[in-house]
Design a protein around this motif. Structure first.
Motif, PDB file in Angstrom:
ATOM      1  N   ARG A  39       0.856  -1.193   0.000  1.00 58.65           N
ATOM      2  CA  ARG A  39       0.000   0.000   0.000  1.00 58.65           C
ATOM      3  C   ARG A  39       0.889   1.238   0.000  1.00 58.65           C
ATOM      4  NH1 ARG A  39      -4.703  -1.631   4.305  1.00 58.65           N
ATOM      5  NH2 ARG A  39      -5.384  -3.445   3.167  1.00 58.65           N
ATOM      6  N   ARG A  40       0.536   2.155  -0.837  1.00 63.24           N
ATOM      7  CA  ARG A  40       1.298   3.400  -0.923  1.00 63.24           C
ATOM      8  C   ARG A  40       0.381   4.580  -0.627  1.00 63.24           C
ATOM      9  NH1 ARG A  40       6.024   2.342  -4.939  1.00 63.24           N
ATOM     10  NH2 ARG A  40       5.958   0.101  -4.904  1.00 63.24           N
ATOM     11  N   ALA A  41       0.959   5.603  -0.055  1.00 67.05           N
ATOM     12  CA  ALA A  41       0.178   6.799   0.270  1.00 67.05           C
ATOM     13  C   ALA A  41      -0.300   7.452  -1.032  1.00 67.05           C
ATOM     14  CB  ALA A  41       1.037   7.772   1.060  1.00 67.05           C
ATOM     15  N   ALA A  42      -1.510   7.955  -1.000  1.00 68.85           N
ATOM     16  CA  ALA A  42      -2.052   8.644  -2.168  1.00 68.85           C
ATOM     17  C   ALA A  42      -1.270   9.923  -2.411  1.00 68.85           C
ATOM     18  CB  ALA A  42      -3.525   8.957  -1.949  1.00 68.85           C
TER      19      ALA A  42
END
Length: 66
Positions: free
Chosen positions: A62-65
């Motif tokens: 998961r990566r930060a938006a």
């Protein structure tokens, strides 16, 4: 072995060996817990006691938006 019953002695040793073998064979902790009618936490604890090297979680990163 009845669900929720405390496991001690030789029965616990056997369960630990079975869980470790299944995990080394590729089964997930959740699948093992469900099969043996035990909690995820107990299975994790038994694997740790058996000094089994636990796998990473897997799944997408998961990566930060932006």
């Amino acid at each position: 072995m009845a669900k929720g019953k405390r496991i001690t002695g030789a029965a616990r040793d056997q369960l630990t060996a079975d869980v470790a073998k299944e995990y080394d064979g590729g089964a997930t902790i959740r699948a093992i817990a469900e099969k043996h009618h035990r909690s995820y936490g107990l299975v994790h604890h038994l694997l740790t006691e058996a000094k089994v090297t636990l796998r990473g979680r897997g799944g997408p990163i998961r990566r930060a938006a932006a």
